[in-house]
Design a protein around this motif. Sequence first.
Motif, PDB file in Angstrom:
ATOM      1  N   ALA A  14       0.835  -1.206   0.000  1.00 48.82           N
ATOM      2  CA  ALA A  14       0.000   0.000   0.000  1.00 48.82           C
ATOM      3  C   ALA A  14       0.869   1.255   0.000  1.00 48.82           C
ATOM      4  O   ALA A  14       0.593   2.222  -0.733  1.00 48.82           O
ATOM      5  CB  ALA A  14      -0.928  -0.011   1.204  1.00 48.82           C
ATOM      6  N   TYR A  15       1.927   1.263   0.804  1.00 47.03           N
ATOM      7  CA  TYR A  15       2.832   2.412   0.856  1.00 47.03           C
ATOM      8  C   TYR A  15       3.507   2.636  -0.502  1.00 47.03           C
ATOM      9  O   TYR A  15       3.707   3.779  -0.934  1.00 47.03           O
ATOM     10  CB  TYR A  15       3.890   2.209   1.937  1.00 47.03           C
ATOM     11  CG  TYR A  15       3.357   2.327   3.346  1.00 47.03           C
ATOM     12  CD1 TYR A  15       2.294   3.166   3.638  1.00 47.03           C
ATOM     13  CD2 TYR A  15       3.915   1.579   4.385  1.00 47.03           C
ATOM     14  CE1 TYR A  15       1.799   3.273   4.933  1.00 47.03           C
ATOM     15  CE2 TYR A  15       3.429   1.675   5.676  1.00 47.03           C
ATOM     16  CZ  TYR A  15       2.366   2.526   5.947  1.00 47.03           C
ATOM     17  OH  TYR A  15       1.878   2.631   7.219  1.00 47.03           O
ATOM     18  N   ILE A  16       3.861   1.547  -1.168  1.00 48.37           N
ATOM     19  CA  ILE A  16       4.508   1.669  -2.474  1.00 48.37           C
ATOM     20  C   ILE A  16       3.552   2.287  -3.493  1.00 48.37           C
ATOM     21  O   ILE A  16       3.936   3.137  -4.303  1.00 48.37           O
ATOM     22  CB  ILE A  16       5.005   0.287  -2.951  1.00 48.37           C
ATOM     23  CG1 ILE A  16       6.139  -0.211  -2.043  1.00 48.37           C
ATOM     24  CG2 ILE A  16       5.466   0.353  -4.399  1.00 48.37           C
ATOM     25  CD1 ILE A  16       6.599  -1.623  -2.356  1.00 48.37           C
ATOM     26  N   PHE A  17       2.286   1.899  -3.439  1.00 50.59           N
ATOM     27  CA  PHE A  17       1.313   2.412  -4.400  1.00 50.59           C
ATOM     28  C   PHE A  17       0.991   3.886  -4.162  1.00 50.59           C
ATOM     29  O   PHE A  17       0.754   4.641  -5.104  1.00 50.59           O
ATOM     30  CB  PHE A  17       0.026   1.577  -4.343  1.00 50.59           C
ATOM     31  CG  PHE A  17       0.102   0.297  -5.116  1.00 50.59           C
ATOM     32  CD1 PHE A  17       0.231   0.314  -6.504  1.00 50.59           C
ATOM     33  CD2 PHE A  17       0.052  -0.932  -4.468  1.00 50.59           C
ATOM     34  CE1 PHE A  17       0.312  -0.871  -7.222  1.00 50.59           C
ATOM     35  CE2 PHE A  17       0.137  -2.116  -5.180  1.00 50.59           C
ATOM     36  CZ  PHE A  17       0.259  -2.086  -6.568  1.00 50.59           C
ATOM     37  N   ILE A  18       0.936   4.314  -2.901  1.00 48.70           N
ATOM     38  CA  ILE A  18       0.584   5.705  -2.631  1.00 48.70           C
ATOM     39  C   ILE A  18       1.793   6.633  -2.676  1.00 48.70           C
ATOM     40  O   ILE A  18       1.631   7.859  -2.696  1.00 48.70           O
ATOM     41  CB  ILE A  18      -0.101   5.849  -1.265  1.00 48.70           C
ATOM     42  CG1 ILE A  18       0.870   5.544  -0.117  1.00 48.70           C
ATOM     43  CG2 ILE A  18      -1.351   4.998  -1.183  1.00 48.70           C
ATOM     44  CD1 ILE A  18       0.305   5.836   1.260  1.00 48.70           C
ATOM     45  N   LEU A  19       3.008   6.070  -2.729  1.00 46.71           N
ATOM     46  CA  LEU A  19       4.214   6.884  -2.729  1.00 46.71           C
ATOM     47  C   LEU A  19       4.259   7.884  -3.899  1.00 46.71           C
ATOM     48  O   LEU A  19       4.566   9.062  -3.678  1.00 46.71           O
ATOM     49  CB  LEU A  19       5.457   5.999  -2.722  1.00 46.71           C
ATOM     50  CG  LEU A  19       6.803   6.740  -2.697  1.00 46.71           C
ATOM     51  CD1 LEU A  19       6.908   7.585  -1.434  1.00 46.71           C
ATOM     52  CD2 LEU A  19       7.960   5.751  -2.786  1.00 46.71           C
ATOM     53  N   PRO A  20       3.966   7.464  -5.148  1.00 52.31           N
ATOM     54  CA  PRO A  20       3.998   8.459  -6.243  1.00 52.31           C
ATOM     55  C   PRO A  20       3.028   9.621  -6.020  1.00 52.31           C
ATOM     56  O   PRO A  20       3.369  10.782  -6.282  1.00 52.31           O
ATOM     57  CB  PRO A  20       3.600   7.635  -7.477  1.00 52.31           C
ATOM     58  CG  PRO A  20       3.958   6.230  -7.128  1.00 52.31           C
ATOM     59  CD  PRO A  20       3.713   6.109  -5.662  1.00 52.31           C
TER      60      PRO A  20
END
Length: 294
Positions: A14-20
């Motif tokens: 989830a963190y990877i997806f919202i990072l951008p």
Amino acid sequence: MQKTVNKASERKAAYIFILPAVVLLAAFLIYPSLQTVRYAFTDYNIMRPDRIVFCGFNNFAELFRDKDFWIAVKNTLYFTILVVPFQTVLALALALLISSRRRGVSIFRAAYFSPQVTSMVVVAILWTVMYNSSPDSGLLNALLVNLGLEPCGFLNDPKTAMNSIIFMSAWQGAGYQMMIFLAGLQGISAEQYEAASIDGAGKIASFFYVTLPGLKNVIQYVVMITVIQAMKLFTQPYVMTKGGPQNSTRTLVYYIYEQGFQKRNFGYACAVAAVFFVIVISLSLGMKKIIKAE
């Protein structure tokens, strides 16, 4: 143990997806906003980026003594107070017209929504031509003359310039609110109208006792977003009147642009922008508290 590992893995994904999104938000919204507040306390001329002098609250003191600033505030509030109810009622009326499932109604839905997907610059240029004060080249004035009436100054008269922009803006923006109202109308069950009909209610009574209560939350949302959009008025005055005539269409956002990019007084423009942000936030919170928008 396996369940804990799965949760940790899901959280990491989830963190990877919202990072951008977070990076873009920080780069193009949060950082510029912080820089705006910083420059608001400086004497910063955009032509001299190497010379930034801290001046404290001088920009804000000058701002509240500036007659042009208060004219911009008055014009922005005038536009908002008039365009919001006009555009909301127009959008609701259009939604009611196209809410039926008759054959061919989709054509009218597309027609009413089409101004919304058209560039505001294109729409503003089109209406500028239509508002032309000459009966020979202005469509609306030619119509008035053919009806035996006197031509109107529209954008050339301080008394009618802002009203002309209000009418054009409501026409252009009503399509978006219309689709929101249409979705709200489809959420009202047919049983409620049938029950009202059994009780002897006609179309007008059904509108006031069934439709409007059913659209309460939708109306609150539409009013809220329309107010915020109205406060950001810029493109129409920039394209159609350049803030004139006699400053009658100069708005807060146009004033910020004028100070920052025409007069190169960037620090003062940032001070105006900071005050404008406070006004919009205060107005939004006040509206939310009054109408309890959801």
